[in-house]
Scaffold this active site. Structure first.
Site, PDB file in Angstrom:
ATOM      1  N   TYR A 142     -21.593 -18.505  24.242  1.00 43.56           N
ATOM      2  CA  TYR A 142     -20.804 -19.725  24.483  1.00 43.56           C
ATOM      3  C   TYR A 142     -20.498 -19.851  25.985  1.00 43.56           C
ATOM      4  O   TYR A 142     -20.687 -20.918  26.587  1.00 43.56           O
ATOM      5  CB  TYR A 142     -19.506 -19.701  23.671  1.00 43.56           C
ATOM      6  CG  TYR A 142     -18.580 -20.843  24.039  1.00 43.56           C
ATOM      7  CD1 TYR A 142     -18.973 -22.167  23.829  1.00 43.56           C
ATOM      8  CD2 TYR A 142     -17.337 -20.601  24.630  1.00 43.56           C
ATOM      9  CE1 TYR A 142     -18.138 -23.223  24.191  1.00 43.56           C
ATOM     10  CE2 TYR A 142     -16.503 -21.652  24.990  1.00 43.56           C
ATOM     11  CZ  TYR A 142     -16.911 -22.964  24.766  1.00 43.56           C
ATOM     12  OH  TYR A 142     -16.101 -24.009  25.143  1.00 43.56           O
ATOM     13  N   ASP A 195     -26.237 -36.043  14.772  1.00 41.60           N
ATOM     14  CA  ASP A 195     -26.165 -34.592  14.940  1.00 41.60           C
ATOM     15  C   ASP A 195     -26.839 -34.258  16.268  1.00 41.60           C
ATOM     16  O   ASP A 195     -28.069 -34.338  16.385  1.00 41.60           O
ATOM     17  CB  ASP A 195     -26.869 -33.883  13.774  1.00 41.60           C
ATOM     18  CG  ASP A 195     -26.749 -32.364  13.887  1.00 41.60           C
ATOM     19  OD1 ASP A 195     -26.365 -31.866  14.975  1.00 41.60           O
ATOM     20  OD2 ASP A 195     -27.037 -31.677  12.899  1.00 41.60           O
ATOM     21  N   ARG A 243     -20.811 -36.337  14.296  1.00 37.00           N
ATOM     22  CA  ARG A 243     -21.438 -36.304  12.975  1.00 37.00           C
ATOM     23  C   ARG A 243     -20.549 -36.945  11.910  1.00 37.00           C
ATOM     24  O   ARG A 243     -21.030 -37.547  10.971  1.00 37.00           O
ATOM     25  CB  ARG A 243     -21.730 -34.849  12.561  1.00 37.00           C
ATOM     26  CG  ARG A 243     -22.797 -34.162  13.377  1.00 37.00           C
ATOM     27  CD  ARG A 243     -22.798 -32.674  13.120  1.00 37.00           C
ATOM     28  NE  ARG A 243     -21.458 -32.122  13.386  1.00 37.00           N
ATOM     29  CZ  ARG A 243     -21.105 -30.869  13.195  1.00 37.00           C
ATOM     30  NH1 ARG A 243     -21.982 -30.005  12.716  1.00 37.00           N
ATOM     31  NH2 ARG A 243     -19.895 -30.463  13.493  1.00 37.00           N
TER      32      ARG A 243
END
Ligand SMILES: NC(=O)c1ccc[n+]([C@@H]2O[C@H](COP(=O)([O-])OP(=O)(O)OC[C@H]3O[C@@H](n4cnc5c(N)ncnc54)[C@H](OP(=O)(O)O)[C@@H]3O)[C@@H](O)[C@H]2O)c1
Length: 273
Positions: free
Chosen positions: A164, A74, A48
């Site tokens: 995660y 993105d 980004r």
């Protein structure tokens, strides 16, 4: 830690002339990109932070004489992989390194759902879409390489980094299987599962990781393993933990990771509940 001239030549011959690196603006992706530039790869750099990528690109052009294409994207946007595929269609990409990713920490139910969805898109959906696209291209060309970023947290549930770790378990599983499927089409897939690494990751995930090795040291060992196996665990801690966790029942592994991750996260309220 750098690649030898022999390694650079092997990589370029097998996977050149262009490599695409996502997450090239920082940390592990940046380290892999620099090593690839030093091996003479032209680079498509994706992240980004465009300004950061432009600085890297100028440095690689001047220092290594390679071409660089900067693509600001993105990767949590569902249309990003298609845009990326279109933008790089005219480059002769033979190697894809999917390093873009981030983590979250703390008790999952307390976390911000939108951030978790964003992480799922960047770490999982975009990785899957890019593997599908480039896996197909490379299989057709009967050559190519794909490097995926898993983690030492990928091998069992990890309290306080539950989602995660789940995203990295997905990447680990996908990469292991694609390594076998694509091998017969002349394509090498490598899954890298580092332990803690000093980069932008810890701050974004709000994890306190002690004194881990710098990300600049991680790129070369990952690239050395490409074409020579399906898994690399850069860093002594990663190797030690993954092997040790394999020797205990999975449930104990989860408890061990609870203690480790509990010591790394700020939100430890229910650590021993
Ligand atoms: N550091 C560790 O301890 C560790 C351990 C095991 C595995 N890993 C994995 O290794 C990979 C690289 O992490 P790192 O340590 O290098 O972290 P990092 O320094 O924070 O770099 C992450 C990279 O991903 C990019 N990125 C994040 N979100 C993005 C988005 N929405 N769209 C596009 N790009 C995005 C960032 O670029 P922009 O911010 O410019 O977009 C940056 O270039 C990740 O997949 C991570 O899960 C890290």
């Amino acid at each position: 830690m750098q690649l030898t001239e022999k390694e650079k030549s092997r990589l370029h011959k097998k996977y050149g002339p262009w490599a695409l690196v996502t997450g090239a603006s920082s940390g592990i992706g940046k380290s892999v990109a620099e090593n690839l530039a030093s091996a003479g790869f032209h680079l498509a750099l994706v992240a980004r932070r465009k300004a950061e990528l432009e600085v890297q690109a100028e440095y690689y052009r001047n220092k290594f004489g390679v071409e660089c294409f900067v693509h600001k994207e993105d990767l949590s946007d569902i249309n990003a992989p298609a845009r990326l595929a279109k933008a790089t269609a005219n480059l002769r990409v033979g190697l894809v390194v999917l390093s873009a990713g981030f983590g979250t920490s703390g008790e999952f139910h307390r976390g911000d759902l939108q951030t978790e969805i964003e992480m799922l898109r960047v770490n999982v959906e975009t990785v899957m879409r890019l593997c599908h696209y480039f896996g197909g291209q490379f299989a057709y060309q009967k050559r190519g390489g794909i490097i995926l970023l898993s983690s030492l947290v990928a091998f069992q549930g990890v309290p306080y980094a539950a989602h995660y770790a789940a995203t990295k378990a997905y990447v680990q599983s996908l990469g292991e299987a694609l390594a076998v499927e694509l091998k017969s089409h002349g394509v090498d897939v490598l899954v890298a599962a580092p332990g803690p690494v000093a980069s932008g990751f810890g701050q974004r995930a709000q994890m306190q990781m002690g004194n881990p090795p710098d990300a600049a040291r991680i790129g070369a060992p990952i690239l050395r393993k490409l074409g020579r196996g399906y898994l690399v665990m850069p860093g002594a801690l990663s190797k030690l933990l993954i092997f040790s966790l394999k020797t205990v029942p999975r449930r104990f592994g989860v408890r061990i990771m609870q203690i480790i991750m509990g010591s790394m996260t700020k939100d430890k309220r229910s650590q021993y509940a």
